[in-house]
Design a protein around this motif. Structure first.
Motif, PDB file in Angstrom:
ATOM      1  N   HIS A  13       0.865  -1.176   0.000  1.00  0.00           N
ATOM      2  CA  HIS A  13       0.000   0.000   0.000  1.00  0.00           C
ATOM      3  C   HIS A  13       0.904   1.229   0.000  1.00  0.00           C
ATOM      4  O   HIS A  13       1.802   1.336   0.841  1.00  0.00           O
ATOM      5  CB  HIS A  13      -0.895   0.008   1.237  1.00  0.00           C
ATOM      6  N   TYR A  14       0.665   2.150  -0.913  1.00  0.00           N
ATOM      7  CA  TYR A  14       1.571   3.294  -1.028  1.00  0.00           C
ATOM      8  C   TYR A  14       0.822   4.542  -1.460  1.00  0.00           C
ATOM      9  O   TYR A  14      -0.321   4.495  -1.932  1.00  0.00           O
ATOM     10  CB  TYR A  14       2.693   2.988  -2.028  1.00  0.00           C
ATOM     11  N   THR A  15       1.485   5.668  -1.276  1.00  0.00           N
ATOM     12  CA  THR A  15       0.944   6.947  -1.703  1.00  0.00           C
ATOM     13  C   THR A  15       2.049   7.759  -2.369  1.00  0.00           C
ATOM     14  O   THR A  15       3.236   7.560  -2.080  1.00  0.00           O
ATOM     15  CB  THR A  15       0.356   7.736  -0.518  1.00  0.00           C
ATOM     16  N   GLU A  16       1.654   8.662  -3.246  1.00  0.00           N
ATOM     17  CA  GLU A  16       2.613   9.588  -3.848  1.00  0.00           C
ATOM     18  C   GLU A  16       2.664  10.906  -3.076  1.00  0.00           C
ATOM     19  O   GLU A  16       3.493  11.764  -3.368  1.00  0.00           O
ATOM     20  CB  GLU A  16       2.245   9.852  -5.307  1.00  0.00           C
ATOM     21  N   ARG A  17       1.791  11.055  -2.106  1.00  0.00           N
ATOM     22  CA  ARG A  17       1.803  12.273  -1.299  1.00  0.00           C
ATOM     23  C   ARG A  17       3.057  12.293  -0.423  1.00  0.00           C
ATOM     24  O   ARG A  17       3.327  11.338   0.306  1.00  0.00           O
ATOM     25  CB  ARG A  17       0.571  12.333  -0.410  1.00  0.00           C
ATOM     26  N   PRO A  18       3.856  13.361  -0.453  1.00  0.00           N
ATOM     27  CA  PRO A  18       5.052  13.431   0.400  1.00  0.00           C
ATOM     28  C   PRO A  18       4.677  13.356   1.876  1.00  0.00           C
ATOM     29  O   PRO A  18       3.733  14.007   2.327  1.00  0.00           O
ATOM     30  CB  PRO A  18       5.661  14.788   0.044  1.00  0.00           C
ATOM     31  N   LEU A  19       5.410  12.536   2.615  1.00  0.00           N
ATOM     32  CA  LEU A  19       5.190  12.386   4.048  1.00  0.00           C
ATOM     33  C   LEU A  19       6.400  12.921   4.803  1.00  0.00           C
ATOM     34  O   LEU A  19       7.540  12.717   4.388  1.00  0.00           O
ATOM     35  CB  LEU A  19       4.960  10.913   4.405  1.00  0.00           C
ATOM     36  N   GLU A  20       6.163  13.597   5.917  1.00  0.00           N
ATOM     37  CA  GLU A  20       7.250  14.204   6.684  1.00  0.00           C
ATOM     38  C   GLU A  20       7.987  13.191   7.546  1.00  0.00           C
ATOM     39  O   GLU A  20       9.110  13.445   7.975  1.00  0.00           O
ATOM     40  CB  GLU A  20       6.704  15.332   7.563  1.00  0.00           C
ATOM     41  N   LYS A  21       7.354  12.045   7.796  1.00  0.00           N
ATOM     42  CA  LYS A  21       7.970  11.037   8.657  1.00  0.00           C
ATOM     43  C   LYS A  21       8.375   9.831   7.816  1.00  0.00           C
ATOM     44  O   LYS A  21       7.523   9.099   7.320  1.00  0.00           O
ATOM     45  CB  LYS A  21       7.003  10.615   9.766  1.00  0.00           C
ATOM     46  N   GLU A  22       9.691   9.642   7.661  1.00  0.00           N
ATOM     47  CA  GLU A  22      10.203   8.516   6.890  1.00  0.00           C
ATOM     48  C   GLU A  22      10.474   7.333   7.808  1.00  0.00           C
ATOM     49  O   GLU A  22      11.078   7.481   8.876  1.00  0.00           O
ATOM     50  CB  GLU A  22      11.491   8.894   6.158  1.00  0.00           C
ATOM     51  N   ALA A  23      10.038   6.158   7.379  1.00  0.00           N
ATOM     52  CA  ALA A  23      10.235   4.944   8.163  1.00  0.00           C
ATOM     53  C   ALA A  23      11.574   4.295   7.834  1.00  0.00           C
ATOM     54  O   ALA A  23      12.117   4.454   6.736  1.00  0.00           O
ATOM     55  CB  ALA A  23       9.103   3.960   7.900  1.00  0.00           C
ATOM     56  N   GLY A  24      12.087   3.555   8.803  1.00  0.00           N
ATOM     57  CA  GLY A  24      13.306   2.778   8.621  1.00  0.00           C
ATOM     58  C   GLY A  24      13.259   1.540   9.492  1.00  0.00           C
ATOM     59  O   GLY A  24      12.428   1.430  10.404  1.00  0.00           O
ATOM     60  N   VAL A  25      14.142   0.596   9.211  1.00  0.00           N
ATOM     61  CA  VAL A  25      14.265  -0.627  10.009  1.00  0.00           C
ATOM     62  C   VAL A  25      15.734  -0.871  10.294  1.00  0.00           C
ATOM     63  O   VAL A  25      16.578  -0.753   9.396  1.00  0.00           O
ATOM     64  CB  VAL A  25      13.675  -1.854   9.274  1.00  0.00           C
ATOM     65  N   ILE A  26      16.051  -1.201  11.533  1.00  0.00           N
ATOM     66  CA  ILE A  26      17.385  -1.688  11.867  1.00  0.00           C
ATOM     67  C   ILE A  26      17.223  -3.116  12.369  1.00  0.00           C
ATOM     68  O   ILE A  26      16.348  -3.402  13.200  1.00  0.00           O
ATOM     69  CB  ILE A  26      18.105  -0.788  12.894  1.00  0.00           C
ATOM     70  N   LEU A  27      18.016  -4.014  11.815  1.00  0.00           N
ATOM     71  CA  LEU A  27      17.933  -5.439  12.132  1.00  0.00           C
ATOM     72  C   LEU A  27      19.079  -5.816  13.056  1.00  0.00           C
ATOM     73  O   LEU A  27      20.248  -5.675  12.699  1.00  0.00           O
ATOM     74  CB  LEU A  27      17.986  -6.261  10.844  1.00  0.00           C
ATOM     75  N   LEU A  28      18.733  -6.283  14.259  1.00  0.00           N
ATOM     76  CA  LEU A  28      19.713  -6.761  15.220  1.00  0.00           C
ATOM     77  C   LEU A  28      19.761  -8.283  15.156  1.00  0.00           C
ATOM     78  O   LEU A  28      18.709  -8.941  15.073  1.00  0.00           O
ATOM     79  CB  LEU A  28      19.357  -6.328  16.642  1.00  0.00           C
ATOM     80  N   GLY A  29      20.961  -8.840  15.189  1.00  0.00           N
ATOM     81  CA  GLY A  29      21.073 -10.288  15.106  1.00  0.00           C
ATOM     82  C   GLY A  29      22.398 -10.788  15.636  1.00  0.00           C
ATOM     83  O   GLY A  29      23.332 -10.016  15.871  1.00  0.00           O
ATOM     84  N   ALA A  30      22.470 -12.097  15.830  1.00  0.00           N
ATOM     85  CA  ALA A  30      23.682 -12.722  16.354  1.00  0.00           C
ATOM     86  C   ALA A  30      23.991 -13.986  15.578  1.00  0.00           C
ATOM     87  O   ALA A  30      23.083 -14.707  15.148  1.00  0.00           O
ATOM     88  CB  ALA A  30      23.524 -13.047  17.841  1.00  0.00           C
ATOM     89  N   GLY A  31      25.271 -14.243  15.411  1.00  0.00           N
ATOM     90  CA  GLY A  31      25.729 -15.516  14.878  1.00  0.00           C
ATOM     91  C   GLY A  31      26.018 -16.459  16.026  1.00  0.00           C
ATOM     92  O   GLY A  31      25.472 -16.327  17.117  1.00  0.00           O
ATOM     93  N   GLY A  32      26.904 -17.429  15.783  1.00  0.00           N
ATOM     94  CA  GLY A  32      27.326 -18.311  16.857  1.00  0.00           C
ATOM     95  C   GLY A  32      26.708 -19.686  16.813  1.00  0.00           C
ATOM     96  O   GLY A  32      26.201 -20.136  15.780  1.00  0.00           O
ATOM     97  N   SER A  33      26.730 -20.356  17.970  1.00  0.00           N
ATOM     98  CA  SER A  33      26.275 -21.738  18.047  1.00  0.00           C
ATOM     99  C   SER A  33      25.635 -22.016  19.397  1.00  0.00           C
ATOM    100  O   SER A  33      25.854 -21.296  20.374  1.00  0.00           O
ATOM    101  CB  SER A  33      27.451 -22.697  17.823  1.00  0.00           C
ATOM    102  N   ILE A  34      24.842 -23.092  19.436  1.00  0.00           N
ATOM    103  CA  ILE A  34      24.138 -23.515  20.643  1.00  0.00           C
ATOM    104  C   ILE A  34      24.600 -24.929  20.973  1.00  0.00           C
ATOM    105  O   ILE A  34      24.397 -25.854  20.176  1.00  0.00           O
ATOM    106  CB  ILE A  34      22.616 -23.492  20.416  1.00  0.00           C
ATOM    107  N   PRO A  35      25.237 -25.135  22.122  1.00  0.00           N
ATOM    108  CA  PRO A  35      25.708 -26.474  22.479  1.00  0.00           C
ATOM    109  C   PRO A  35      24.543 -27.444  22.660  1.00  0.00           C
ATOM    110  O   PRO A  35      23.401 -27.028  22.909  1.00  0.00           O
ATOM    111  CB  PRO A  35      26.443 -26.251  23.802  1.00  0.00           C
ATOM    112  N   PRO A  36      24.797 -28.745  22.556  1.00  0.00           N
ATOM    113  CA  PRO A  36      23.726 -29.728  22.765  1.00  0.00           C
ATOM    114  C   PRO A  36      23.212 -29.706  24.199  1.00  0.00           C
ATOM    115  O   PRO A  36      23.955 -29.413  25.141  1.00  0.00           O
ATOM    116  CB  PRO A  36      24.403 -31.059  22.432  1.00  0.00           C
ATOM    117  N   MET A  37      21.916 -29.985  24.356  1.00  0.00           N
ATOM    118  CA  MET A  37      21.279 -30.131  25.663  1.00  0.00           C
ATOM    119  C   MET A  37      21.589 -28.946  26.574  1.00  0.00           C
ATOM    120  O   MET A  37      22.070 -29.094  27.697  1.00  0.00           O
ATOM    121  CB  MET A  37      21.731 -31.440  26.327  1.00  0.00           C
ATOM    122  N   SER A  38      21.303 -27.736  26.084  1.00  0.00           N
ATOM    123  CA  SER A  38      21.678 -26.550  26.861  1.00  0.00           C
ATOM    124  C   SER A  38      20.718 -25.400  26.601  1.00  0.00           C
ATOM    125  O   SER A  38      19.940 -25.411  25.646  1.00  0.00           O
ATOM    126  CB  SER A  38      23.096 -26.104  26.498  1.00  0.00           C
TER     127      SER A  38
END
Length: 338
Positions: A168-193
């Motif tokens: 859903h979009y509009t061509e009307r200029p909007l004063e508030k611009e949206a953004g997304v920041i994605l937080l994440g981690a790599g690594g590993s999970i030991p067995p049975m933990s």
């Protein structure tokens, strides 16, 4: 939304105009997979569309056209340049390469996640007056839809897929611009933990961002995902404010944040995924259901400004990174319980 298919096969599009809850004309753009036939499990496919660079558009809503029986999850990327000029390509960056298909990232330059969907999450409408600016002079000149197909059972017998998103979009200029920041981690999970996968980063840009929604994502081992806004006081003590926490195995939609306190230059963002494994093997971060992921998406708006250039906040995760290496006053129990 005007689009160009220069150097790529056109994606099937349907554009309609309607008025609903907004005080301006809103149109709908159908961004769907072009009847693809996934040929193996755990396949990631991408399809692009070029946005008209002669004008700006503001995406104000996302209506998914998918079910969890068909699509494990979908991501919508904004790119300066797409990862490929083809109509469809294999974009599972962490998965195996197929000899007979091109593999490339969703974006070749300027990658940022705009929207994410999984587990039959409903549609999302942004707050009044807020939109993702695309086209024109924005950094987003292409949109790329990524769909993860965990299984190919729904496509037996020659069936094809048109999963995607109605924008859903509009061509009307909007004063508030949206953004997304994605937080994440790599690594590993030991067995049975029980393992805590954690990430944090400092907001180094001189902007004021206003959080309004968050989304969590793990695979099967996730129990709780939590996200925080941290501000260090004059005594050097970190003051933690909860942005949101969820059971990641529930519908993975964007939920309203717990607090809309503005986040400013020098503040920190942090996220934790509490994982519980009953497996007899180590589980690593990766793209399939046999692997894991730890993601916390924060959606925000800026007023009469552009969104953060920083769109990702990742660490190496366990056993290489934990909050204790750089943060204090950690709400350890709160961050891992619902």
């Amino acid at each position: 939304m005007a689009v160009s298919c220069c150097h790529m096969v056109a994606v099937a599009l349907i554009i309609t105009t309607y008025c609903c809850c907004w005080a301006y004309k809103v149109e709908k753009f159908s961004f769907l997979m072009p009847n693809v036939k996934p040929y193996r499990p755990e396949l990631y496919l991408c399809t692009p569309v070029k946005v008209d660079f002669t004008k700006s558009y503001y995406i104000i809503g996302f209506e998914p056209n998918a079910t969890m029986e068909t699509a494990h999850h979908m991501l919508l990327f904004g790119c300066t340049k797409p990862g490929s000029r083809n109509a469809v390509w294999n974009c599972g960056e962490m998965s195996q390469r197929d000899d007979n298909s091109e593999m490339a990232s969703p974006c070749a330059a300027g990658s940022q996640v705009i929207y994410a969907w999984a587990r039959d999450a409903p549609k999302l409408e942004l707050p009044e007056g807020v939109g993702f600016k695309v086209g024109g002079k924005s950094r987003i000149q292409y949109l790329v839809l990524q769909v993860h197909y965990a299984t190919i059972k729904p496509f037996q017998g020659g069936k094809t897929d048109d999963s995607g998103i109605f924008l859903h979009y509009t061509e009307r200029p909007l004063e508030k611009e949206a953004g997304v920041i994605l937080l994440g981690a790599g690594g590993s999970i030991p067995p049975m933990s029980v393992e805590k996968m954690e990430t944090s980063c400092v907001i180094n840009e001189k902007k004021v961002i206003h959080p309004f929604a968050y989304r969590t994502h793990t695979h099967n081992l996730g129990k709780v995902v939590s996200g925080y806004h941290i501000r260090t006081d004059s005594n050097g003590v970190d003051q933690w404010t909860l942005l949101g926490k969820r059971d990641p195995l529930k519908p993975q939609m964007f939920y309203p944040v717990e607090t809309q306190e503005p986040i400013v230059h020098g503040d920190k963002l942090a996220a934790r995924c509490t994982m519980q494994s009953t497996r007899s093997r180590t589980t690593y971060v990766g793209p399939t259901n046999e692997d894991e992921m730890c993601n916390f998406y924060l959606m925000y708006w800026v007023e009469q400004d552009t969104p953060l250039k920083k769109t990702y906040c990742f660490t190496d995760g366990p056993p290489f990174y934990y909050w204790t290496s750089e943060l204090n006053n950690i709400p350890n129990e709160e961050a891992s319980t619902l």
